[in-house]
Design an enzyme around this catalytic site. Sequence first.
Site, PDB file in Angstrom:
ATOM      1  N   GLY A 103       0.849  -1.198   0.000  1.00  0.00           N
ATOM      2  CA  GLY A 103       0.000   0.000   0.000  1.00  0.00           C
ATOM      3  C   GLY A 103       0.878   1.240   0.000  1.00  0.00           C
ATOM      4  O   GLY A 103       0.548   2.271   0.607  1.00  0.00           O
ATOM      5  N   MET A 107      -1.967   6.980   1.661  1.00  0.00           N
ATOM      6  CA  MET A 107      -1.732   8.103   2.573  1.00  0.00           C
ATOM      7  C   MET A 107      -0.899   7.705   3.800  1.00  0.00           C
ATOM      8  O   MET A 107      -0.026   8.457   4.232  1.00  0.00           O
ATOM      9  CB  MET A 107      -3.077   8.654   3.071  1.00  0.00           C
ATOM     10  CG  MET A 107      -3.865   9.407   2.041  1.00  0.00           C
ATOM     11  SD  MET A 107      -3.023  10.923   1.555  1.00  0.00           S
ATOM     12  CE  MET A 107      -3.117  11.850   3.070  1.00  0.00           C
ATOM     13  N   ARG A 184     -13.612  -0.831   3.208  1.00  0.00           N
ATOM     14  CA  ARG A 184     -15.006  -1.284   3.137  1.00  0.00           C
ATOM     15  C   ARG A 184     -15.847  -0.191   2.499  1.00  0.00           C
ATOM     16  O   ARG A 184     -15.902   0.932   2.986  1.00  0.00           O
ATOM     17  CB  ARG A 184     -15.485  -1.574   4.554  1.00  0.00           C
ATOM     18  CG  ARG A 184     -16.896  -2.088   4.639  1.00  0.00           C
ATOM     19  CD  ARG A 184     -17.021  -2.897   5.914  1.00  0.00           C
ATOM     20  NE  ARG A 184     -18.361  -2.883   6.415  1.00  0.00           N
ATOM     21  CZ  ARG A 184     -18.750  -3.562   7.490  1.00  0.00           C
ATOM     22  NH1 ARG A 184     -17.887  -4.275   8.167  1.00  0.00           N
ATOM     23  NH2 ARG A 184     -19.974  -3.527   7.896  1.00  0.00           N
ATOM     24  N   ARG A 190     -19.059  -6.942   6.416  1.00  0.00           N
ATOM     25  CA  ARG A 190     -17.743  -7.266   6.973  1.00  0.00           C
ATOM     26  C   ARG A 190     -17.247  -8.612   6.436  1.00  0.00           C
ATOM     27  O   ARG A 190     -16.052  -8.820   6.248  1.00  0.00           O
ATOM     28  CB  ARG A 190     -17.824  -7.303   8.498  1.00  0.00           C
ATOM     29  CG  ARG A 190     -16.450  -7.372   9.157  1.00  0.00           C
ATOM     30  CD  ARG A 190     -16.601  -7.282  10.667  1.00  0.00           C
ATOM     31  NE  ARG A 190     -15.338  -7.511  11.350  1.00  0.00           N
ATOM     32  CZ  ARG A 190     -14.491  -6.562  11.693  1.00  0.00           C
ATOM     33  NH1 ARG A 190     -14.751  -5.319  11.382  1.00  0.00           N
ATOM     34  NH2 ARG A 190     -13.378  -6.836  12.317  1.00  0.00           N
ATOM     35  N   ASP A 251      -4.745   2.424  18.698  1.00  0.00           N
ATOM     36  CA  ASP A 251      -5.776   2.388  19.738  1.00  0.00           C
ATOM     37  C   ASP A 251      -5.165   2.688  21.107  1.00  0.00           C
ATOM     38  O   ASP A 251      -5.762   3.401  21.918  1.00  0.00           O
ATOM     39  CB  ASP A 251      -6.453   1.009  19.750  1.00  0.00           C
ATOM     40  CG  ASP A 251      -6.971   0.637  18.364  1.00  0.00           C
ATOM     41  OD1 ASP A 251      -7.807   1.376  17.830  1.00  0.00           O
ATOM     42  OD2 ASP A 251      -6.515  -0.378  17.803  1.00  0.00           O
ATOM     43  N   ARG A 254      -4.558   6.358  21.281  1.00  0.00           N
ATOM     44  CA  ARG A 254      -5.829   7.071  21.462  1.00  0.00           C
ATOM     45  C   ARG A 254      -6.298   6.974  22.906  1.00  0.00           C
ATOM     46  O   ARG A 254      -6.791   7.948  23.489  1.00  0.00           O
ATOM     47  CB  ARG A 254      -6.885   6.452  20.531  1.00  0.00           C
ATOM     48  CG  ARG A 254      -6.669   6.804  19.069  1.00  0.00           C
ATOM     49  CD  ARG A 254      -7.548   5.953  18.164  1.00  0.00           C
ATOM     50  NE  ARG A 254      -7.508   6.427  16.780  1.00  0.00           N
ATOM     51  CZ  ARG A 254      -7.953   5.750  15.744  1.00  0.00           C
ATOM     52  NH1 ARG A 254      -8.496   4.550  15.916  1.00  0.00           N
ATOM     53  NH2 ARG A 254      -7.900   6.248  14.537  1.00  0.00           N
ATOM     54  N   HIS A 279      -8.977  -5.054  16.621  1.00  0.00           N
ATOM     55  CA  HIS A 279      -9.017  -3.647  16.195  1.00  0.00           C
ATOM     56  C   HIS A 279     -10.391  -3.417  15.562  1.00  0.00           C
ATOM     57  O   HIS A 279     -10.555  -3.401  14.346  1.00  0.00           O
ATOM     58  CB  HIS A 279      -7.891  -3.355  15.204  1.00  0.00           C
ATOM     59  CG  HIS A 279      -7.938  -1.953  14.671  1.00  0.00           C
ATOM     60  ND1 HIS A 279      -7.701  -0.853  15.448  1.00  0.00           N
ATOM     61  CD2 HIS A 279      -8.219  -1.470  13.435  1.00  0.00           C
ATOM     62  CE1 HIS A 279      -7.820   0.246  14.720  1.00  0.00           C
ATOM     63  NE2 HIS A 279      -8.147  -0.105  13.488  1.00  0.00           N
TER      64      HIS A 279
HETATM   65  C1  LMR Z   1      -8.759   3.635  12.438  1.00  0.00           C
HETATM   66  O1  LMR Z   1      -8.760   3.034  13.511  1.00  0.00           O
HETATM   67  O2  LMR Z   1      -8.618   4.871  12.349  1.00  0.00           O
HETATM   68  C2  LMR Z   1      -9.007   2.882  11.194  1.00  0.00           C
HETATM   69  O3  LMR Z   1      -8.761   1.533  11.382  1.00  0.00           O
HETATM   70  C3  LMR Z   1     -10.397   3.154  10.789  1.00  0.00           C
HETATM   71  C4  LMR Z   1     -10.805   2.527   9.509  1.00  0.00           C
HETATM   72  O4  LMR Z   1     -11.787   1.776   9.541  1.00  0.00           O
HETATM   73  O5  LMR Z   1     -10.169   2.787   8.496  1.00  0.00           O
END
Ligand code: LMR
Length: 494
Positions: A103, A107, A184, A190, A251, A254, A279
């Site tokens: 990838g 970005m 997605r 999913r 995560d 965050r 995740h």
């Molecule tokens: C994120 O946690 O920001 C990404 O995995 C969100 C996503 O679904 O692209």
Amino acid sequence: MAVAELSTSFTETATCFRSSQLSISSSSYSSRFSHHLRPSFRPLPRTRIPTISCSLTSDQVQIQAESPKGKKECYGVFCLTYDLKAEEETKSWKKLINIAVSGAAGMISNHLLFKIASGEVFGPDQPVALKLLGSERSVQALEGVAMELEDSLFPLLREVSIGTDPYEVFQDAEWALLIGAKPRGPGMERADLLDINGQIFAEQGKALNASASPNVKVIVVGNPCNTNALICMKNAPNIPAKNFHALTRLDENRAKCQLALKAGVFYDQVSNMTIWGNHSTTQVPDFLNARIRGLPVKEVIKDHKWLEEEFTEKVQKRGGVLIQKWGRSSAASTAVSIVDAIKSLIIPTAEGDWFSSGVYTNGNPYGIAEDIVFSMPCRSKGDGDYELVKDVIFDDYLLKRIKKSEAELLAEKRCVAHLTGEGIGFCDLPEDTMLPGEMSSRKDIFATSRSLLRQSREPQPLPVTLVHHHPVILLRLVPSEHLGLPPGMINLGR
Ligand code: LMR
């Protein structure tokens, strides 16, 4: 001499080197991969000499200025040789490492690659070769990325190769950062996402198994990253299972940020932050074991209802809120968290602290189901390896949440059994299962049937049975060729 220290091959006999060799094929870029021999390794100069001067004796390595098909093997300034004096400055450099990134035109990679090339990730004495994997559609963009890397004059960046064939791009990779995945789209279940991306990661697992360094460290970023990491790992039996990670560091970051905000401290005061599980929106940010200024979070933040409800949901859905604001998925912070994840493995973990990573559960001390990739607390000695942390505590709330994420990952695993070599895939996913970036569940039965219809036109490499539970209707998709129906037709049954 520096050349001998830095080179992986041909160091003693070669008298001519093609310098740093950021190499991209200037040719068709179809499924080709531009890679060239690296007879030796030479330091990048301060002063570049604008001539190509290269001489080899016949018993030394053969370097072709032009490939057999007449295509250049090196690109622009990287074909030139350099000021020999600069060699002296690099005597203390480590041996070149190969880093593959999938990838690479996206970005996240755009933020990540420049950090790696600058030395910020692997250190100021660590020369790197970047091997960039893209899709057929992205080859022009890959070339653009390579050009920007070239224009950045990073001394540590010794080679750049681009390509679309993972078997070639992953050759000798010591790190594989698997970022590329299909996002997605609207109406996509999913289960669809698991299957489409799972196929990509199965292929990449096989390619790593065949081409990469046997001890390659793999960090899977493309979603759904836990199950993609599992698929990749299962398709790479020669690589230790422990080497596969699913990125949950974003995560963790965050969660640290939210706790710091609530406690009114800077985020460097938050430690021991575990993200348990997937995740996805079932992930569990563990405020029971986390610490603020060395104290248990619950002693610092007395509002336990906030911790259980608001905090947890904020972390789980942070990606989705960001998409709403920003209009696209997190990229810069994801790249930063990939850097953090790598550094966590190559720098010893601070005394008493730990980090989160999605890793293989076999042998885990927490009673989490075996044979899935689950985010858990890890420590590293800085050797690329890790150990699971033993001294964590659980309460009913934490255990219940962990069980939910575990159930989700077990369901995902059943769904991709056809990609892990464990039989027929059977999707019976919990209805509310979402990636952090998804804001609403997709229970719409019409969306389901639309996506099934679309999927029926996709090639199915192995028999798949997708079953979506709904209060009233059960949809079963069996690829038409298994029923003797014309291609594209599906059987909708109860
Ligand atoms: C994120 O946690 O920001 C990404 O995995 C969100 C996503 O679904 O692209």
